[in-house]
Write a protein that holds these residues in place. Structure first.
Motif, PDB file in Angstrom:
ATOM      1  N   GLY A 123      -4.717  -9.108  10.916  1.00  0.00           N
ATOM      2  CA  GLY A 123      -3.339  -9.380  10.299  1.00  0.00           C
ATOM      3  C   GLY A 123      -3.086  -8.730   9.194  1.00  0.00           C
ATOM      4  N   MET A 173     -11.093  -4.677  16.118  1.00  0.00           N
ATOM      5  CA  MET A 173      -9.866  -3.861  15.660  1.00  0.00           C
ATOM      6  C   MET A 173      -8.675  -4.848  15.990  1.00  0.00           C
ATOM      7  SD  MET A 173      -9.946  -1.665  13.436  1.00  0.00           S
ATOM      8  CE  MET A 173     -11.494  -0.905  12.529  1.00  0.00           C
ATOM      9  N   ASP A 176      -5.116   1.058   7.445  1.00  0.00           N
ATOM     10  CA  ASP A 176      -5.905   0.311   7.046  1.00  0.00           C
ATOM     11  C   ASP A 176      -5.342  -1.323   6.885  1.00  0.00           C
ATOM     12  OD1 ASP A 176      -4.881  -0.173   4.246  1.00  0.00           O
ATOM     13  OD2 ASP A 176      -6.099   1.501   3.881  1.00  0.00           O
ATOM     14  N   ARG A 177      -6.209  -2.160   6.145  1.00  0.00           N
ATOM     15  CA  ARG A 177      -5.484  -3.471   6.323  1.00  0.00           C
ATOM     16  C   ARG A 177      -4.330  -3.832   5.249  1.00  0.00           C
ATOM     17  NH1 ARG A 177     -10.810  -7.502   5.537  1.00  0.00           N
ATOM     18  NH2 ARG A 177     -11.266  -7.497   7.918  1.00  0.00           N
ATOM     19  N   ARG A 178      -4.057  -2.691   4.355  1.00  0.00           N
ATOM     20  CA  ARG A 178      -3.071  -2.823   3.576  1.00  0.00           C
ATOM     21  C   ARG A 178      -1.637  -2.122   4.057  1.00  0.00           C
ATOM     22  NH1 ARG A 178      -4.027  -3.342  -2.435  1.00  0.00           N
ATOM     23  NH2 ARG A 178      -3.291  -1.127  -2.730  1.00  0.00           N
ATOM     24  N   ARG A 180      -5.150   6.015  11.104  1.00  0.00           N
ATOM     25  CA  ARG A 180      -6.033   5.388  10.217  1.00  0.00           C
ATOM     26  C   ARG A 180      -5.453   4.538   9.366  1.00  0.00           C
ATOM     27  NH1 ARG A 180     -10.940   9.145  10.072  1.00  0.00           N
ATOM     28  NH2 ARG A 180     -11.309   9.316  12.415  1.00  0.00           N
ATOM     29  N   GLN A 204      -0.488  -2.012  23.161  1.00  0.00           N
ATOM     30  CA  GLN A 204      -1.533  -1.107  22.951  1.00  0.00           C
ATOM     31  C   GLN A 204      -1.329   0.108  22.297  1.00  0.00           C
ATOM     32  OE1 GLN A 204      -4.684  -2.355  23.611  1.00  0.00           O
ATOM     33  NE2 GLN A 204      -6.024  -0.737  23.645  1.00  0.00           N
ATOM     34  N   GLY A 215       0.826  -1.188   0.087  1.00  0.00           N
ATOM     35  CA  GLY A 215       0.073   0.110  -0.056  1.00  0.00           C
ATOM     36  C   GLY A 215       0.948   1.171   0.262  1.00  0.00           C
ATOM     37  N   ARG A 216       0.156   2.435   0.378  1.00  0.00           N
ATOM     38  CA  ARG A 216       1.085   3.619   0.604  1.00  0.00           C
ATOM     39  C   ARG A 216       1.404   3.924   1.774  1.00  0.00           C
ATOM     40  NH1 ARG A 216       2.973   3.539  -3.434  1.00  0.00           N
ATOM     41  NH2 ARG A 216       4.165   5.260  -3.022  1.00  0.00           N
ATOM     42  N   LEU A 276      -4.164   3.097  14.812  1.00  0.00           N
ATOM     43  CA  LEU A 276      -5.608   3.510  14.647  1.00  0.00           C
ATOM     44  C   LEU A 276      -5.726   4.886  14.512  1.00  0.00           C
ATOM     45  CD1 LEU A 276      -7.655   1.112  16.736  1.00  0.00           C
ATOM     46  CD2 LEU A 276      -8.212   1.512  14.562  1.00  0.00           C
ATOM     47  N   PHE A 336      -1.156  -0.280  18.570  1.00  0.00           N
ATOM     48  CA  PHE A 336      -2.461  -0.095  18.102  1.00  0.00           C
ATOM     49  C   PHE A 336      -2.956   1.039  18.137  1.00  0.00           C
ATOM     50  CE2 PHE A 336      -2.855  -4.590  19.965  1.00  0.00           C
ATOM     51  CZ  PHE A 336      -2.591  -5.330  18.729  1.00  0.00           C
ATOM     52  N   ASP A 337      -2.826   2.061  19.205  1.00  0.00           N
ATOM     53  CA  ASP A 337      -3.281   3.362  19.462  1.00  0.00           C
ATOM     54  C   ASP A 337      -2.725   4.012  18.069  1.00  0.00           C
ATOM     55  OD1 ASP A 337      -4.584   2.661  21.683  1.00  0.00           O
ATOM     56  OD2 ASP A 337      -3.154   3.683  22.910  1.00  0.00           O
ATOM     57  N   LYS A 349     -12.651  -1.683   8.599  1.00  0.00           N
ATOM     58  CA  LYS A 349     -11.530  -2.613   8.420  1.00  0.00           C
ATOM     59  C   LYS A 349     -11.796  -2.901   6.593  1.00  0.00           C
ATOM     60  CE  LYS A 349     -12.239  -6.153  11.058  1.00  0.00           C
ATOM     61  NZ  LYS A 349     -13.027  -5.329  12.243  1.00  0.00           N
ATOM     62  N   TYR A 353      -3.653  -6.641  14.448  1.00  0.00           N
ATOM     63  CA  TYR A 353      -4.191  -5.579  13.924  1.00  0.00           C
ATOM     64  C   TYR A 353      -5.027  -5.734  12.779  1.00  0.00           C
ATOM     65  CZ  TYR A 353      -4.937  -0.734  12.481  1.00  0.00           C
ATOM     66  OH  TYR A 353      -5.558   0.671  12.211  1.00  0.00           O
ATOM     67  N   GLN A 354      -6.127  -5.734  12.730  1.00  0.00           N
ATOM     68  CA  GLN A 354      -7.278  -6.062  11.822  1.00  0.00           C
ATOM     69  C   GLN A 354      -7.462  -7.479  11.614  1.00  0.00           C
ATOM     70  OE1 GLN A 354      -8.539  -2.922   9.170  1.00  0.00           O
ATOM     71  NE2 GLN A 354      -8.050  -1.153  10.484  1.00  0.00           N
TER      72      GLN A 354
END
Lengths: 368, 368
Positions: free
Chosen positions: A119, B151, A92-94, A90, A80, A34-35, A87, A83-84, B321, A116-117
């Protein structure tokens, strides 16, 4: 630059080893989809390599996540905060998570990527010798629990491992020695000729000779890749990689995470495994002593903490992940270069090993 | 008893559906390898079924782990208490975790099994309609994060799923309705004839007719098993299972976890997806209204919370997601019985959908 491959079907990946691979934008780009990327690192490594890596990744949206440094922070609270960070920006899965640092960073960033999400991709960029030859290869990720080390985690393979041998220039000597404990381990469990090579090259390794380091890392990673390729989820031969670790984990847990470096605990733990293998009649005293001398030459402790009792060892070893249906399995040496995993040993030999007088043993050896 | 199969190569597993399967010691025994099992359940389910299950498992060393009940507890702290229970009772890698309860229990026990010692076996014993037809099948596990639902988690398949239809006897009517939201979903996304069947049998389902429930559960699980078998990690068609969920998750997050039941939020969210599919010209007003009437017949809310603004929806949906490289993908209906996942829609149609007057729409429909 050398390239090895970890062969795990659709989860296969390359290991690149060489001076300056952290600046190779092309290598990184070929493993990022991804980017977005997140760089997980710590307060010690960030001032040394974070800006350089961000420059290499100029074409991406980069989120740096800087954690406190040390095994003591390998816990849920620190996880954690990854993850913070993901998230909050923002991701994403990619996205791709880059683990820039030692074993603690690799274990936590890898586990964060695994969860995370459910995987996302990740890349290991190990900067310590220990993580370069051990934890960055093979997909073990996780965090510690107050009742046991690495008790919460996942088998999760990276997209690639980039090992920059120049990053060892900034490694404290104590941590270099800790990494050498795992290098010696590969010789003991599966590569006897490597023990000869290590005896000849230990001084070169400790003085950061790049050619010697490159060869030691290559041989170590090749051995690990072979074992992991044969047994990804540790149902058999992979457990031999834990030579000295069952005793060593007990030392780390008892002393408090981070007081003994992992490699230091493994060195002292492996001396105990050597002693037990000798007491079982599998290796002779000279072979045991040869192993001990290699750890000494690497600048490592070879005596377990004297304040630690056999009962304390047994208590911590009872929660080891190698316990199956109440049976404690140990990694021991049939000979130098041949490790076995077994629960078939007399209980009194284990007791005698835990109670042995290691200071006296080492004193005799040093006076020979 | 009926048996379905989820076909995922070496991760394949059976789903047993029938009255009384929770008392079938033989079924459980065939999927447990060691002597240790942990039963993860909650304070509501434990008084109803825990003793019965412990009796069924008389030949094993059983550790019951009883959690507080509710989506609000689907977080790290509760997960940690599962690890505490497993480590405290010295569960090793060969243990089996049994998830006895609804979707929250299944998601958390499954994620705990995925992470404990890097993965142990688990078995799903879903006791709510929602978990029987949805979350217990397919291997999605996880917990919520303050910034987003599910998440943090893993794709991790159980060894088996045992669905005891008699456990619905004790299910509150509101939760039965919430489960019916997911049942209706299968008709909408991939099984148009099932919509006819549901219109005829909704009253029987709500009065707990065992034959009707068994058929509804079988058709739902068969649809889910088909989709999951084709796309385990949700890279394609599996995302259609999330019809109504992107809007629904936004509702759950905004209102606070557990205020709206998941199925209730999915029902209102699916009404929004129906409305958007209609505004795109893919389904006509009668088809939209047919979907809405089915949710009403199931006793479900069909109007999103009126205090919730389009901006709040957009904010929560941005961390969904299904966002890839900043593009929000939605599950919409090309026709009744045919869902698609798409990010190819005019932005103003989404805005209009979020701003639509649902109370007026439903009032018109009820006056027809």
């Amino acid at each position: 630059m050398q390239t090895l491959h970890v062969d795990l079907a659709e989860r296969s990946y390359p290991i690149y080893i060489g001076a300056g691979v952290l600046s190779r934008a092309d290598l990184l780009a070929s493993h990022i989809v991804g980017r977005q990327v997140a760089i997980v690192t710590n307060e010690t490594i960030a001032p040394l390599y974070l800006q350089k890596l961000q420059d290499t990744l100029a074409n991406y949206r980069v989120t740096p996540i800087v954690l406190p440094d040390g095994e003591a922070f390998k816990n849920w609270e620190t996880l954690q905060s990854i993850f913070d960070g993901l998230l909050g920006a923002r991701h994403d899965r990619r996205t791709t998570v880059l683990a820039l640092g030692g074993g603690v960073i690799g274990d936590m960033a890898g586990f964060a990527a695994a969860c995370y999400q459910r995987g996302v991709n990740f890349i290991q960029l190990p900067t310590t010798l220990l993580s370069q030859v051990d934890s960055s290869v093979g997909g073990k990720t996780g965090i510690n629990h107050p009742l046991g080390k690495n008790m919460v985690g996942a088998f999760y393979q990276p997209q690639a491992v980039l090992i920059d041998t120049r990053s060892l220039d900034t490694l404290p000597p104590r941590e270099l020695s800790a990494g050498l404990a795992e290098v010696i381990k590969y010789g003991l469990i599966c590569d006897a000729p490597f023990l000869d090579w290590l005896e000849e090259n230990m001084a070169a390794l400790r003085s950061l000779d790049q050619a010697a380091l490159t060869e030691a890392i290559e041989r170590s990673c090749a051995a690990k890749a072979r074992v992991v390729g044969a047994d990804e989820k540790e149902t058999g031969v992979r457990a031999t990689l834990n030579l000295g670790h069952t005793f060593g984990h007990a030392i780390e847990t008892q002393m408090g995470y981070g007081v003994w470096l992992h490699g230091e605990a493994v060195a002292a733990g492996t001396v105990m495994a050597l002693e037990m293998s000798h007491r079982l009649g599998w290796i002779n005293a000279d072979e045991r002593d040869r192993g001990i001398r290699l750890f000494q030459a690497a600048g490592l402790p070879v005596v377990p903490p004297q304040e630690m009792t056999p009962a304390q060892f047994m208590e911590h070893m009872a929660v080891d992940k190698k316990v199956l249906d109440g049976q404690l399995r140990l990694v021991l040496l049939r000979s130098l270069g041949e490790a076995v995993v077994t629960s078939d040993y007399p209980a009194d030999i284990l007791s005698a090993t835990l109670a042995a007088d290691y200071p006296a043993l080492v004193a005799r050896l040093n006076n020979q």
